[in-house]
Design a protein around this motif. Structure first.
Motif, PDB file in Angstrom:
ATOM      1  N   ASN A 130      40.239   5.639 -24.886  1.00 14.63           N
ATOM      2  CA  ASN A 130      40.700   6.548 -25.922  1.00 14.63           C
ATOM      3  C   ASN A 130      42.159   6.225 -26.262  1.00 14.63           C
ATOM      4  N   GLN A 131      42.649   6.777 -27.356  1.00 13.45           N
ATOM      5  CA  GLN A 131      44.002   6.475 -27.813  1.00 13.45           C
ATOM      6  C   GLN A 131      45.060   6.860 -26.775  1.00 13.45           C
ATOM      7  N   ASP A 132      44.765   7.786 -25.871  1.00 13.22           N
ATOM      8  CA  ASP A 132      45.734   8.196 -24.856  1.00 13.22           C
ATOM      9  C   ASP A 132      45.601   7.406 -23.554  1.00 13.22           C
ATOM     10  N   GLY A 133      44.721   6.403 -23.532  1.00 14.58           N
ATOM     11  CA  GLY A 133      44.545   5.565 -22.349  1.00 14.58           C
ATOM     12  C   GLY A 133      43.452   6.038 -21.411  1.00 14.58           C
ATOM     13  N   SER A 134      42.826   7.177 -21.698  1.00 13.78           N
ATOM     14  CA  SER A 134      41.745   7.667 -20.835  1.00 13.78           C
ATOM     15  C   SER A 134      40.456   6.899 -21.119  1.00 13.78           C
ATOM     16  N   ASN A 135      39.536   6.914 -20.161  1.00 10.08           N
ATOM     17  CA  ASN A 135      38.255   6.223 -20.320  1.00 10.08           C
ATOM     18  C   ASN A 135      37.440   6.910 -21.402  1.00 10.08           C
ATOM     19  N   LEU A 136      36.952   6.133 -22.351  1.00 13.78           N
ATOM     20  CA  LEU A 136      36.188   6.678 -23.466  1.00 13.78           C
ATOM     21  C   LEU A 136      34.737   6.913 -23.091  1.00 13.78           C
ATOM     22  N   VAL A 137      34.072   5.884 -22.579  1.00 13.06           N
ATOM     23  CA  VAL A 137      32.643   5.945 -22.300  1.00 13.06           C
ATOM     24  C   VAL A 137      32.273   4.767 -21.416  1.00 13.06           C
ATOM     25  N   CYS A 138      31.151   4.873 -20.733  1.00 10.01           N
ATOM     26  CA  CYS A 138      30.583   3.734 -20.020  1.00 10.01           C
ATOM     27  C   CYS A 138      29.071   3.878 -20.090  1.00 10.01           C
ATOM     28  N   LEU A 139      28.438   2.949 -20.799  1.00 10.91           N
ATOM     29  CA  LEU A 139      26.987   2.978 -20.977  1.00 10.91           C
ATOM     30  C   LEU A 139      26.402   1.603 -20.724  1.00 10.91           C
ATOM     31  N   ASP A 140      25.222   1.598 -20.132  1.00  7.56           N
ATOM     32  CA  ASP A 140      24.416   0.388 -20.014  1.00  7.56           C
ATOM     33  C   ASP A 140      23.141   0.628 -20.798  1.00  7.56           C
ATOM     34  N   LEU A 141      22.850  -0.257 -21.732  1.00 14.15           N
ATOM     35  CA  LEU A 141      21.665  -0.151 -22.572  1.00 14.15           C
ATOM     36  C   LEU A 141      20.833  -1.406 -22.402  1.00 14.15           C
ATOM     37  N   GLU A 194      21.626  10.977 -36.052  1.00  9.24           N
ATOM     38  CA  GLU A 194      20.411  10.214 -36.344  1.00  9.24           C
ATOM     39  C   GLU A 194      20.828   9.088 -37.263  1.00  9.24           C
ATOM     40  N   GLN A 195      20.579   7.876 -36.853  1.00  9.07           N
ATOM     41  CA  GLN A 195      20.999   6.688 -37.598  1.00  9.07           C
ATOM     42  C   GLN A 195      19.836   5.712 -37.655  1.00  9.07           C
ATOM     43  N   THR A 196      19.578   5.151 -38.834  1.00  8.17           N
ATOM     44  CA  THR A 196      18.531   4.150 -38.984  1.00  8.17           C
ATOM     45  C   THR A 196      19.167   2.830 -39.398  1.00  8.17           C
ATOM     46  N   VAL A 197      18.764   1.761 -38.720  1.00  9.42           N
ATOM     47  CA  VAL A 197      19.259   0.424 -39.043  1.00  9.42           C
ATOM     48  C   VAL A 197      18.072  -0.513 -39.207  1.00  9.42           C
ATOM     49  N   ALA A 198      18.242  -1.516 -40.043  1.00  5.97           N
ATOM     50  CA  ALA A 198      17.222  -2.552 -40.231  1.00  5.97           C
ATOM     51  C   ALA A 198      17.468  -3.645 -39.197  1.00  5.97           C
ATOM     52  N   LEU A 199      16.469  -3.929 -38.381  1.00  8.49           N
ATOM     53  CA  LEU A 199      16.598  -4.993 -37.397  1.00  8.49           C
ATOM     54  C   LEU A 199      16.247  -6.329 -38.040  1.00  8.49           C
ATOM     55  N   PRO A 200      17.019  -7.370 -37.739  1.00  8.96           N
ATOM     56  CA  PRO A 200      16.696  -8.690 -38.278  1.00  8.96           C
ATOM     57  C   PRO A 200      15.321  -9.159 -37.800  1.00  8.96           C
ATOM     58  N   ARG A 201      14.586  -9.811 -38.668  1.00 12.38           N
ATOM     59  CA  ARG A 201      13.253 -10.313 -38.334  1.00 12.38           C
ATOM     60  C   ARG A 201      13.318 -11.439 -37.300  1.00 12.38           C
ATOM     61  N   GLU A 202      14.436 -12.135 -37.246  1.00 11.50           N
ATOM     62  CA  GLU A 202      14.568 -13.325 -36.407  1.00 11.50           C
ATOM     63  C   GLU A 202      14.873 -13.039 -34.944  1.00 11.50           C
ATOM     64  N   ILE A 203      14.866 -11.780 -34.510  1.00  6.05           N
ATOM     65  CA  ILE A 203      15.167 -11.481 -33.112  1.00  6.05           C
ATOM     66  C   ILE A 203      14.074 -12.094 -32.238  1.00  6.05           C
ATOM     67  N   PRO A 204      14.437 -12.970 -31.309  1.00  6.77           N
ATOM     68  CA  PRO A 204      13.422 -13.586 -30.451  1.00  6.77           C
ATOM     69  C   PRO A 204      12.997 -12.633 -29.336  1.00  6.77           C
ATOM     70  N   PRO A 205      11.849 -12.887 -28.715  1.00  7.74           N
ATOM     71  CA  PRO A 205      11.424 -12.042 -27.609  1.00  7.74           C
ATOM     72  C   PRO A 205      12.386 -12.181 -26.440  1.00  7.74           C
ATOM     73  N   GLY A 206      12.587 -11.082 -25.770  1.00  6.25           N
ATOM     74  CA  GLY A 206      13.457 -11.092 -24.603  1.00  6.25           C
ATOM     75  C   GLY A 206      14.087  -9.735 -24.385  1.00  6.25           C
ATOM     76  N   LYS A 207      14.765  -9.594 -23.258  1.00  9.61           N
ATOM     77  CA  LYS A 207      15.420  -8.340 -22.894  1.00  9.61           C
ATOM     78  C   LYS A 207      16.923  -8.501 -23.076  1.00  9.61           C
ATOM     79  N   PHE A 208      17.482  -7.715 -23.980  1.00  6.72           N
ATOM     80  CA  PHE A 208      18.912  -7.718 -24.253  1.00  6.72           C
ATOM     81  C   PHE A 208      19.565  -6.597 -23.451  1.00  6.72           C
ATOM     82  N   ASN A 209      20.655  -6.897 -22.775  1.00 11.14           N
ATOM     83  CA  ASN A 209      21.397  -5.894 -22.012  1.00 11.14           C
ATOM     84  C   ASN A 209      22.770  -5.733 -22.644  1.00 11.14           C
ATOM     85  N   VAL A 210      23.145  -4.477 -22.880  1.00  7.78           N
ATOM     86  CA  VAL A 210      24.407  -4.157 -23.533  1.00  7.78           C
ATOM     87  C   VAL A 210      25.219  -3.269 -22.602  1.00  7.78           C
TER      88      VAL A 210
END
Length: 189
Positions: A170-181, A148-164
């Protein structure tokens, strides 16, 4: 690792929002965010606009991996949903680490607003955890994790849809993760 990954994702969202909010697209925005101001026009009326996300629909995530990644994310829940610029955002996540994660692990984060790339950056996962005094530090062993993590979002974020898009190795060369947010911000009231 799960908390570090989520903290990293949150950091990338914060960096992306600052990048757009301060108008420094396509460059490292750490210093520029303190120098250039950018404001978003307020709506004339307090009615719902096309930029306002539906309650409970301002945040979405999906795994884009094959299932053999080191980190498997089971759930990500944000509050409030939709997120509100200038307010705190709390993220609760659950997941599993299948193999040890240690120094040499990195994540690649790409943030877009529509088709416009705002940020593309490689993060050293363990270094970011140390720099941000995360609860979990490298090395991390296999197991189930909750965050559980809480962060303060900047007030200046404009309206819109952000895609991440987040991938990593990983350190051994294996795939760590793949996420679309995806996170949608409406007008502030």
């Amino acid at each position: 690792m799960q908390s570090r990954f989520i903290a990293l994702t949150l950091a990338s969202l914060t960096l992306a929002s600052q990048a757009l909010a301060w108008g420094c697209i396509g460059q490292d925005c750490n210093d520029a965010a303190n120098q250039i101001a950018f404001s978003v026009p307020q709506p004339e009326q307090a009615h719902k606009s096309a930029w306002d996300p539906t309650p409970g629909g301002g945040w979405q995530w999906s795994s884009c991996g094959t299932g053999d990644e080191v980190v498997s994310v089971d759930s990500i829940v944000v509050s409030p949903d939709p997120p509100v610029p200038g307010q705190n955002l709390t993220v609760r996540a659950k997941g599993t680490i299948k193999d040890e994660v240690s120094d040499g692990t990195f994540a690649d984060v790409v943030v877009k607003l529509g088709l416009i790339r705002l940020l593309a950056r490689r993060f050293d996962v363990c270094e970011e955890a140390r720099a941000n005094n995360a609860d979990l530090q490298c090395p991390l062993s296999a197991g189930d994790y909750e965050l559980e993590q809480t962060v303060a979002l900047p007030r200046e974020i404009p309206p819109g849809k952000f895609n991440v898009h987040v991938t990593g190795e990983n350190q051994d060369g294996s795939n760590l993760v793949c996420l679309d947010l995806s996170i949608q911000f409406g007008f502030r009231r």
